[in-house]
Design a protein around this motif. Structure first.
Motif, PDB file in Angstrom:
ATOM      1  N   SER A 183     -16.001  29.313 -10.982  1.00 49.85           N
ATOM      2  CA  SER A 183     -16.095  29.849 -12.336  1.00 49.85           C
ATOM      3  C   SER A 183     -15.890  31.354 -12.363  1.00 49.85           C
ATOM      4  O   SER A 183     -16.445  32.090 -11.535  1.00 49.85           O
ATOM      5  CB  SER A 183     -17.481  29.507 -12.916  1.00 49.85           C
ATOM      6  N   GLU A 184     -15.084  31.819 -13.310  1.00 51.93           N
ATOM      7  CA  GLU A 184     -14.906  33.241 -13.611  1.00 51.93           C
ATOM      8  C   GLU A 184     -14.380  34.035 -12.411  1.00 51.93           C
ATOM      9  O   GLU A 184     -14.632  35.237 -12.300  1.00 51.93           O
ATOM     10  CB  GLU A 184     -16.218  33.838 -14.134  1.00 51.93           C
ATOM     11  N   ASN A 185     -13.622  33.382 -11.539  1.00 57.25           N
ATOM     12  CA  ASN A 185     -13.004  34.080 -10.413  1.00 57.25           C
ATOM     13  C   ASN A 185     -11.612  34.573 -10.800  1.00 57.25           C
ATOM     14  O   ASN A 185     -11.008  34.094 -11.757  1.00 57.25           O
ATOM     15  CB  ASN A 185     -12.901  33.134  -9.215  1.00 57.25           C
ATOM     16  N   THR A 186     -11.104  35.523 -10.035  1.00 58.97           N
ATOM     17  CA  THR A 186      -9.754  36.038 -10.217  1.00 58.97           C
ATOM     18  C   THR A 186      -8.959  35.804  -8.940  1.00 58.97           C
ATOM     19  O   THR A 186      -9.409  36.150  -7.848  1.00 58.97           O
ATOM     20  CB  THR A 186      -9.776  37.541 -10.541  1.00 58.97           C
ATOM     21  N   PHE A 187      -7.772  35.217  -9.100  1.00 57.78           N
ATOM     22  CA  PHE A 187      -6.897  34.919  -7.971  1.00 57.78           C
ATOM     23  C   PHE A 187      -5.592  35.686  -8.138  1.00 57.78           C
ATOM     24  O   PHE A 187      -4.979  35.651  -9.208  1.00 57.78           O
ATOM     25  CB  PHE A 187      -6.605  33.421  -7.901  1.00 57.78           C
ATOM     26  N   LYS A 188      -5.157  36.355  -7.060  1.00 57.31           N
ATOM     27  CA  LYS A 188      -3.946  37.163  -7.110  1.00 57.31           C
ATOM     28  C   LYS A 188      -3.047  36.816  -5.924  1.00 57.31           C
ATOM     29  O   LYS A 188      -3.524  36.695  -4.794  1.00 57.31           O
ATOM     30  CB  LYS A 188      -4.291  38.655  -7.059  1.00 57.31           C
ATOM     31  N   ARG A 189      -1.743  36.691  -6.194  1.00 52.88           N
ATOM     32  CA  ARG A 189      -0.762  36.517  -5.119  1.00 52.88           C
ATOM     33  C   ARG A 189       0.293  37.609  -5.278  1.00 52.88           C
ATOM     34  O   ARG A 189       0.853  37.802  -6.349  1.00 52.88           O
ATOM     35  CB  ARG A 189      -0.091  35.156  -5.187  1.00 52.88           C
ATOM     36  N   ARG A 190       0.549  38.288  -4.156  1.00 47.67           N
ATOM     37  CA  ARG A 190       1.453  39.446  -4.176  1.00 47.67           C
ATOM     38  C   ARG A 190       2.852  39.059  -3.694  1.00 47.67           C
ATOM     39  O   ARG A 190       3.038  38.097  -2.947  1.00 47.67           O
ATOM     40  CB  ARG A 190       0.884  40.538  -3.274  1.00 47.67           C
ATOM     41  N   GLN A 191       3.832  39.867  -4.076  1.00 45.26           N
ATOM     42  CA  GLN A 191       5.225  39.622  -3.706  1.00 45.26           C
ATOM     43  C   GLN A 191       5.380  39.540  -2.196  1.00 45.26           C
ATOM     44  O   GLN A 191       4.847  40.367  -1.457  1.00 45.26           O
ATOM     45  CB  GLN A 191       6.119  40.728  -4.259  1.00 45.26           C
ATOM     46  N   GLY A 192       6.111  38.522  -1.741  1.00 46.80           N
ATOM     47  CA  GLY A 192       6.317  38.310  -0.314  1.00 46.80           C
ATOM     48  C   GLY A 192       5.213  37.513   0.354  1.00 46.80           C
ATOM     49  O   GLY A 192       5.337  37.159   1.530  1.00 46.80           O
ATOM     50  N   ASN A 193       4.140  37.234  -0.375  1.00 48.79           N
ATOM     51  CA  ASN A 193       3.004  36.482   0.176  1.00 48.79           C
ATOM     52  C   ASN A 193       2.501  35.475  -0.855  1.00 48.79           C
ATOM     53  O   ASN A 193       1.341  35.482  -1.237  1.00 48.79           O
ATOM     54  CB  ASN A 193       1.883  37.431   0.595  1.00 48.79           C
ATOM     55  N   SER A 194       3.400  34.597  -1.278  1.00 50.10           N
ATOM     56  CA  SER A 194       3.049  33.609  -2.286  1.00 50.10           C
ATOM     57  C   SER A 194       2.092  32.571  -1.704  1.00 50.10           C
ATOM     58  O   SER A 194       1.887  32.486  -0.488  1.00 50.10           O
ATOM     59  CB  SER A 194       4.312  32.908  -2.783  1.00 50.10           C
TER      60      SER A 194
END
Length: 408
Positions: A183-194
């Motif tokens: 719940s209420e987490n943030t997930f990020k994926r950066r360029q080159g590391n999908s």
């Protein structure tokens, strides 16, 4: 008007170890914290152990090894270099002590792929709250009644030589768990590391609520898939999911929310965008399972794909599916396919694989299609109220005999 909260911090556990380590991070039984001012009325939070800025990984695990079920472990703001597996235990809580999240990072210690926390025991009745994880993934197996809330997952490294078939790229992976809340987490994926955000397999009663995947400008949205679900009783609700729309890489793209081999899934009130209108895309892909409700979602760039594949004999049908009150916005197109709106297709003529009771009602697709393709068992599709009703749509292409009415 400010309210003043007196936080009394206590502990009741003694340890038979040396003076230099026995009280690392431990709150003295009679210690009283300073008076804290607050603009809200939330209750004061007490804790039993404190991880302080500057502690080593060994010192962190010394504290975690000392904690017992029911203990609360607070973490001061700061950056902590994580070089191995954190020693979690049943029943403990680990949380950021202040509004500034502490950072657990493995960027230096695991530079070629994510550092995995492989927790296959002592992982139930846990709360992890308000921690930022960099290049770290959590793999929980056989856990129950555990919550991961208000955490950030970022800078995950894609393992060299892998593509979307490599499923160990998810920040959170659950296997045979029960009653897990994300719940209420943030997930990020950066360029080159999908990679993926969440991947759950053979679990029961997972709730994925109010999380954010990606961001508006796209530099944190290089997702293969936001949520993979192969489980029972999953609720995916009120998440914001944004893939980088301009990113074109079909080897690393595998649907927004991908649910298959399932029973009793709810996908509701999510906002999903950025996945393409092709066989690797779709905001939602649903296949080979029973009892699904997809309701009140807003989708942009692509819509809903439904399939039955002949390679899944344990779940040979798509049954009891309700798709209702969704808003799907795709680019204006004259393409008559299953990708630009809501579509269904089965890849086999074998009789044991079929569709049953599929209801598509009151969806808005101003530029989109609804297409139901052969092969199909029309009578089975229509069973128990199945059909296509009252949709606001540009193009509709149904196999003859499918119940339909009121579509504009």
């Amino acid at each position: 008007m400010k309210k003043y909260l007196l936080i009394i911090l206590s502990s009741f556990f003694l340890f038979s170890c040396t003076e230099s380590t026995s009280n690392v991070g431990k709150i003295n039984e009679n210690e009283i914290a300073e008076i804290v001012s607050s603009d809200d009325t939330k209750d004061a939070i007490t804790y039993d152990f404190l991880i302080t800025n500057g502690m080593t990984f060994l010192e962190i695990n010394t504290i975690l090894n000392s904690a017992l079920s029911g203990d609360r472990v607070a973490v001061e703001a700061g950056t902590y270099n994580i070089t191995g597996e954190l020693a979690i235990k049943d029943g403990i809580s680990i949380y950021g002590k202040s509004e500034i999240r502490p950072v657990f990072t493995a960027i230096e210690s695991s530079s070629t792929e994510m550092l995995e926390q492989y927790w296959s025991s002592n992982n139930s009745d846990i709360e992890i709250y308000g921690i930022e994880f960099k290049n770290i993934r959590l793999n929980l197996r056989y856990a129950s009644n555990t919550t991961i809330k208000s955490c950030v997952f970022d800078y995950g490294k894609r393992k060299l030589g892998t593509n979307k078939s490599f499923t160990q790229d998810a920040y959170i992976q659950l296997f045979e768990t029960n009653n897990i809340l994300l719940s209420e987490n943030t997930f990020k994926r950066r360029q080159g590391n999908s990679g993926r955000g969440v991947y759950i397999v053979d679990c029961e009663n997972t709730e994925i609520l109010n999380n954010t995947f990606g961001n508006d400008n796209g530099d944190e949205g290089y997702f293969v898939c936001s949520i993979n679900d192969n489980s029972d009783g999953t609720v995916i609700k009120e998440n914001i999911i944004k893939r980088n729309e301009s990113w074109v890489n079909l080897n690393e793209t595998d649907h927004g929310i991908y649910v298959h081999s399932f029973n009793n899934v709810t996908i509701e009130n999510n906002t999903i965008s950025g996945w393409p209108t092709n066989s690797s895309g779709g905001s939602i892909k649903l296949r080979n399972g029973e009892n699904a409700t997809i309701r009140n979602n807003t989708m942009s760039t692509s819509g809903i794909l439904m399939y039955v594949y002949g390679n899944t004999p344990d779940h040979p049908i798509l049954k009891n599916v309700v798709i209702i009150n969704n808003n799907i916005n795709v680019a204006i197109t004259t393409t008559d396919d299953i990708y630009h709106g809501i579509g269904y297709w089965r890849d086999t003529l074998e009789e044991e694989f079929y569709e049953e009771s599929i209801n598509i009602t009151e969806n808005v697709l101003p530029n989109g299609n609804i297409k139901i393709s052969n092969p199909i068992n029309v009578a089975s599709f229509n069973k128990n109220g199945g059909g296509v009703f009252k949709n606001d749509i540009k193009v509709i292409n149904l196999v003859s005999g499918i119940n339909n009415s009121g579509n504009d």
